[in-house]
Design an enzyme around this catalytic site. Structure first.
Site, PDB file in Angstrom:
ATOM      1  N   ARG A 147       0.854  -1.185   0.000  1.00  0.00           N
ATOM      2  CA  ARG A 147       0.000   0.000   0.000  1.00  0.00           C
ATOM      3  C   ARG A 147       0.892   1.238   0.000  1.00  0.00           C
ATOM      4  O   ARG A 147       1.872   1.295   0.750  1.00  0.00           O
ATOM      5  CB  ARG A 147      -0.907   0.008   1.226  1.00  0.00           C
ATOM      6  CG  ARG A 147      -1.999   1.060   1.164  1.00  0.00           C
ATOM      7  CD  ARG A 147      -2.824   1.122   2.430  1.00  0.00           C
ATOM      8  NE  ARG A 147      -2.158   1.927   3.459  1.00  0.00           N
ATOM      9  CZ  ARG A 147      -2.771   2.403   4.550  1.00  0.00           C
ATOM     10  NH1 ARG A 147      -4.037   2.122   4.765  1.00  0.00           N
ATOM     11  NH2 ARG A 147      -2.113   3.121   5.427  1.00  0.00           N
ATOM     12  N   TYR A 159      -3.398  11.238   7.314  1.00  0.00           N
ATOM     13  CA  TYR A 159      -3.505   9.813   7.566  1.00  0.00           C
ATOM     14  C   TYR A 159      -2.492   9.001   6.763  1.00  0.00           C
ATOM     15  O   TYR A 159      -2.242   9.282   5.588  1.00  0.00           O
ATOM     16  CB  TYR A 159      -4.926   9.330   7.205  1.00  0.00           C
ATOM     17  CG  TYR A 159      -5.042   7.833   7.118  1.00  0.00           C
ATOM     18  CD1 TYR A 159      -5.218   7.065   8.266  1.00  0.00           C
ATOM     19  CD2 TYR A 159      -4.916   7.177   5.899  1.00  0.00           C
ATOM     20  CE1 TYR A 159      -5.285   5.686   8.190  1.00  0.00           C
ATOM     21  CE2 TYR A 159      -4.988   5.802   5.812  1.00  0.00           C
ATOM     22  CZ  TYR A 159      -5.173   5.061   6.969  1.00  0.00           C
ATOM     23  OH  TYR A 159      -5.227   3.695   6.880  1.00  0.00           O
ATOM     24  N   ASP A 218      -5.230   4.007  -0.087  1.00  0.00           N
ATOM     25  CA  ASP A 218      -6.375   4.232   0.780  1.00  0.00           C
ATOM     26  C   ASP A 218      -6.712   5.720   0.817  1.00  0.00           C
ATOM     27  O   ASP A 218      -5.904   6.531   1.269  1.00  0.00           O
ATOM     28  CB  ASP A 218      -6.056   3.725   2.190  1.00  0.00           C
ATOM     29  CG  ASP A 218      -7.241   3.789   3.137  1.00  0.00           C
ATOM     30  OD1 ASP A 218      -8.328   4.225   2.722  1.00  0.00           O
ATOM     31  OD2 ASP A 218      -7.073   3.393   4.311  1.00  0.00           O
ATOM     32  N   HIS A 220      -9.356   6.730   2.552  1.00  0.00           N
ATOM     33  CA  HIS A 220      -9.813   6.831   3.940  1.00  0.00           C
ATOM     34  C   HIS A 220     -11.043   7.720   4.100  1.00  0.00           C
ATOM     35  O   HIS A 220     -11.085   8.581   4.989  1.00  0.00           O
ATOM     36  CB  HIS A 220      -8.669   7.310   4.847  1.00  0.00           C
ATOM     37  CG  HIS A 220      -8.665   6.631   6.182  1.00  0.00           C
ATOM     38  ND1 HIS A 220      -8.959   7.264   7.351  1.00  0.00           N
ATOM     39  CD2 HIS A 220      -8.424   5.350   6.508  1.00  0.00           C
ATOM     40  CE1 HIS A 220      -8.892   6.421   8.356  1.00  0.00           C
ATOM     41  NE2 HIS A 220      -8.571   5.244   7.870  1.00  0.00           N
ATOM     42  N   GLU A 244      -9.013   2.098  -1.992  1.00  0.00           N
ATOM     43  CA  GLU A 244      -9.774   1.749  -0.784  1.00  0.00           C
ATOM     44  C   GLU A 244     -10.537   2.944  -0.217  1.00  0.00           C
ATOM     45  O   GLU A 244     -10.012   4.059  -0.171  1.00  0.00           O
ATOM     46  CB  GLU A 244      -8.793   1.220   0.264  1.00  0.00           C
ATOM     47  CG  GLU A 244      -9.414   0.842   1.588  1.00  0.00           C
ATOM     48  CD  GLU A 244      -8.359   0.422   2.605  1.00  0.00           C
ATOM     49  OE1 GLU A 244      -8.690   0.398   3.803  1.00  0.00           O
ATOM     50  OE2 GLU A 244      -7.215   0.132   2.208  1.00  0.00           O
ATOM     51  N   GLU A 270     -14.371  -1.347   5.843  1.00  0.00           N
ATOM     52  CA  GLU A 270     -13.709  -1.583   7.127  1.00  0.00           C
ATOM     53  C   GLU A 270     -14.514  -1.047   8.304  1.00  0.00           C
ATOM     54  O   GLU A 270     -14.304  -1.481   9.441  1.00  0.00           O
ATOM     55  CB  GLU A 270     -12.288  -1.024   7.130  1.00  0.00           C
ATOM     56  CG  GLU A 270     -12.187   0.481   7.153  1.00  0.00           C
ATOM     57  CD  GLU A 270     -10.734   0.955   7.150  1.00  0.00           C
ATOM     58  OE1 GLU A 270     -10.393   1.832   7.954  1.00  0.00           O
ATOM     59  OE2 GLU A 270      -9.943   0.436   6.335  1.00  0.00           O
ATOM     60  N   ARG A 291     -13.865  -5.251   2.880  1.00  0.00           N
ATOM     61  CA  ARG A 291     -12.788  -4.836   3.785  1.00  0.00           C
ATOM     62  C   ARG A 291     -13.058  -5.128   5.258  1.00  0.00           C
ATOM     63  O   ARG A 291     -12.240  -4.801   6.122  1.00  0.00           O
ATOM     64  CB  ARG A 291     -12.554  -3.328   3.619  1.00  0.00           C
ATOM     65  CG  ARG A 291     -11.752  -2.972   2.407  1.00  0.00           C
ATOM     66  CD  ARG A 291     -10.300  -3.357   2.568  1.00  0.00           C
ATOM     67  NE  ARG A 291      -9.609  -2.474   3.499  1.00  0.00           N
ATOM     68  CZ  ARG A 291      -8.674  -2.866   4.346  1.00  0.00           C
ATOM     69  NH1 ARG A 291      -8.324  -4.136   4.439  1.00  0.00           N
ATOM     70  NH2 ARG A 291      -8.100  -1.992   5.162  1.00  0.00           N
ATOM     71  N   GLU A 347      -4.512  -7.585   4.698  1.00  0.00           N
ATOM     72  CA  GLU A 347      -3.715  -6.489   5.246  1.00  0.00           C
ATOM     73  C   GLU A 347      -2.914  -7.019   6.435  1.00  0.00           C
ATOM     74  O   GLU A 347      -3.449  -7.725   7.296  1.00  0.00           O
ATOM     75  CB  GLU A 347      -4.635  -5.359   5.701  1.00  0.00           C
ATOM     76  CG  GLU A 347      -3.905  -4.151   6.258  1.00  0.00           C
ATOM     77  CD  GLU A 347      -4.861  -3.034   6.638  1.00  0.00           C
ATOM     78  OE1 GLU A 347      -4.394  -1.888   6.790  1.00  0.00           O
ATOM     79  OE2 GLU A 347      -6.076  -3.292   6.766  1.00  0.00           O
ATOM     80  N   TRP A 410     -11.954  11.864   8.467  1.00  0.00           N
ATOM     81  CA  TRP A 410     -10.536  11.538   8.646  1.00  0.00           C
ATOM     82  C   TRP A 410     -10.229  10.183   8.017  1.00  0.00           C
ATOM     83  O   TRP A 410     -11.011   9.259   8.139  1.00  0.00           O
ATOM     84  CB  TRP A 410     -10.209  11.468  10.155  1.00  0.00           C
ATOM     85  CG  TRP A 410      -8.800  11.043  10.418  1.00  0.00           C
ATOM     86  CD1 TRP A 410      -7.670  11.813  10.313  1.00  0.00           C
ATOM     87  CD2 TRP A 410      -8.349   9.751  10.816  1.00  0.00           C
ATOM     88  NE1 TRP A 410      -6.541  11.083  10.614  1.00  0.00           N
ATOM     89  CE2 TRP A 410      -6.936   9.791  10.930  1.00  0.00           C
ATOM     90  CE3 TRP A 410      -8.990   8.535  11.079  1.00  0.00           C
ATOM     91  CZ2 TRP A 410      -6.158   8.684  11.292  1.00  0.00           C
ATOM     92  CZ3 TRP A 410      -8.238   7.437  11.444  1.00  0.00           C
ATOM     93  CH2 TRP A 410      -6.826   7.513  11.552  1.00  0.00           C
TER      94      TRP A 410
END
Length: 410
Positions: A147, A159, A218, A220, A244, A270, A291, A347, A410
Site C-alpha cells: 500500500r 492519515y 487508501d 480513507h 480503498e 472496514e 474490507r 492487510e 478523517w
C-alpha cells in the site's frame, strides 16, 4: 462443554486491546478479540455488564445458536459496539471447538483452499525519497504487495504516513495513529491538493519499481462520490490492485457514480458491521473487495456469511488488518482466509514487541505469504501475567479540519 468462566481482559502493551477469555468445564480455553479502536471501554462494558452473565452455563459447542441469541435477544441490533462484543464471543467459541477437535481452526471451516495468504504492507513517505525507501524496506521484509500513502504539499499531518509525529516513542504513526491522551489530535486536509498530487506519485512509483508490484492506496473516506470518480480514473494508468474507501459508504448508492467513471478496483467496508451494510453494493457489484474485519463484523460466523454472499458476484476478501486488530483477531482472519474460496488479500501490519509478549502466536510470514499455523484452535495464547503489566490508557484517533475550520472525514 459448558462455559464455566468468562473474563474480559484489557491490556495496553503497544495499544489498547480487549480480549474475551472463555473457559469450559473440561478446562478448554478460548480467546476472542473485541477491540474497537478509541472506544474500547464501550465494548468492555457491553461484554461485562450484558453478555458475560448470559454465557455461564451455555453449551460452548452451539456457536450459531449463541450468535443468533446474542444478536436477536438484544433487540437493539447492529452497530460497532454490539458486533465487536458478539465477535469476541464467536471467535472464542470457534477457538474452543477447534481445540476440542484437536485441529487448527481452518480445518473446521472446510480445510485449506490455498498454501498461504498474500499479504500487503504499508509503505509511506512525506516526499518521494522517503516513500521509495519505505517501499524498498517492505520488499526487503518479504512483502510482495504494498500500500502506498503519500504526503500532500501544504498539509502538515495526514492519515497513513509513518513519519508523522506521534506521542508514543518508537511507534509508527501509520501503525498506531491513536495517540494516548485526554483529547484527539487535529490534522489538516485539502482535497483538491490531494487529487492533484496523488497521480504523479503513482507515476513515479511505477517508473521506479516497475509494472509488476501490486500497489494499493487508501483514500480513507475523505472524498465525495464525484471526487472519488475523478481519482479512480486518474489512477487507471498505474494499474492499482485496489483503491480503498474512496468515499464514506453509508450512502451505498453513491458508489454507482464512482463505478460509472472508473475501472480501478474498489475496496470498501472496514467500518461496516453486518451483511446488511453490504446488501446493495454486493448485489449491484459496486465493489471488488470486502474490507470488514472478523473483530468488527460479528466474528467468524457472520463474516463468513458476508463473504459467501460476495462470492456469488466474484467479489473477494480484503480483510482489515491494522494493529488495532489484536493477534487474536488477526489469527481468526488468517484461518478464515485460508479456508474460503474467494480470498483476495490480507492487510498485515506487524504488532510491536510488547504486544507479541502478551499474545504468543503460531502464525508465519514468509515470502510475502501468511499462514496461521497448525496448532489446535486459533494458535494464540494469552500471557495474563504480561497483560497485567500494561493497564488501559485512554487514546483517541485523530480528526481532520479543513482550512476554514470545518470538521472533515478523517
Amino acid at each position: 462443554m459448558q462455559l464455566v468462566k468468562a473474563d474480559v481482559v484489557v491490556t495496553s502493551p503497544d495499544r489498547n486491546f480487549v480480549t474475551l477469555r472463555l473457559e469450559t468445564d473440561d478446562g478448554l480455553v478460548g480467546l476472542g478479540d473485541g477491540t474497537l479502536n478509541g472506544r474500547e471501554l464501550a465494548v468492555v462494558a457491553y461484554l461485562t455488564e450484558h453478555v458475560v452473565p448470559l454465557l455461564i452455563g451455555r453449551d460452548a459447542s452451539r456457536i450459531e445458536d449463541t450468535w443468533q441469541f446474542l444478536y436477536r435477544s438484544a433487540y437493539w441490533r447492529r452497530g460497532p459496539v454490539t458486533m465487536a462484543a458478539i465477535a469476541a464471543v464467536d471467535i472464542a467459541l470457534w477457538d474452543i471447538k477447534a481445540k476440542a477437535a484437536g485441529m487448527p481452526l481452518y480445518q473446521l471451516l472446510g480445510g485449506a483452499s490455498r498454501t498461504g495468504l498474500l499479504a500487503y504492507g504499508h509503505a509511506s513517505g512525506k516526499e518521494l525519497p522517503e516513500l521509495f525507501d519505505s517501499i524498498r524496506a517492505h520488499q526487503e521484509q518479504g512483502y510482495r504487495a504494498i500500500r502506498v500513502q503519500t504526503g500532500v504539499p501544504g498539509l502538515k499531518s495526514i492519515y497513513g504516513i509513518a513519519s508523522n509525529a506521534t506521542y508514543q516513542e518508537g511507534v509508527r504513526y501509520d501503525h498506531e495513529p491513536a495517540q494516548r491522551g485526554d483529547l484527539p489530535s487535529e490534522e489538516d486536509w485539502d482535497t483538491r491538493s490531494y487529487l492533484r498530487h496523488v497521480p504523479g506519485v503513482f507515476e513515479a512509483v511505477r517508473n521506479e519499481f516497475g509494472a509488476e508490484v501490486p500497489l494499493l492506496h487508501d483514500s480513507h473516506h475523505r472524498l465525495t462520490p464525484i471526487q472519488a470518480a475523478r481519482l479512480g480514473r486518474s489512477l487507471e494508468p498505474y494499474d492499482l490492485f485496489w483503491l480503498e474507501d474512496v468515499t464514506p459508504a453509508e450512502n451505498q448508492e453513491a458508489l454507482r457514480l464512482v463505478r460509472q467513471h472508473t475501472t480501478t478496483p474498489l475496496a470498501i467496508g472496514e467500518i461496516f458491521n453486518t451483511v446488511w451494510d453490504y446488501q446493495l453494493i454486493i448485489r449491484e457489484q459496486l465493489i471488488d473487495y470486502v474490507r470488514s474485519a472478523v473483530t468488527h463484523t460479528g466474528g467468524i460466523t457472520h463474516l463468513k456469511k458476508v463473504l459467501d454472499h460476495a462470492s456469488q458476484y466474484q467479489i473477494k476478501s480484503g480483510m482489515h488488518g491494522p494493529t488495532d486488530i489484536s493477534p487474536v483477531g488477526l489469527a481468526a482472519q488468517l484461518h478464515l482466509g485460508l479456508a474460503i474460496h474467494n480470498f483476495g488479500i490480507q492487510e498485515y501490519m506487524q504488532h510491536g514487541a510488547r504486544t507479541n509478549e502478551v499474545f504468543e502466536q503460531s502464525f508465519t510470514f514468509r515470502e510475502g505469504m501468511l499462514h496461521p499455523g497448525e496448532q489446535p484452535g486459533l494458535g494464540v495464547t494469552l500471557n495474563q501475567e504480561e497483560a497485567a503489566k500494561h493497564p488501559y490508557q485512554r487514546a483517541y484517533l485523530p480528526f481532520n479540519r479543513l482550512a476554514d475550520g470545518t470538521v472533515h472525514d478523517w
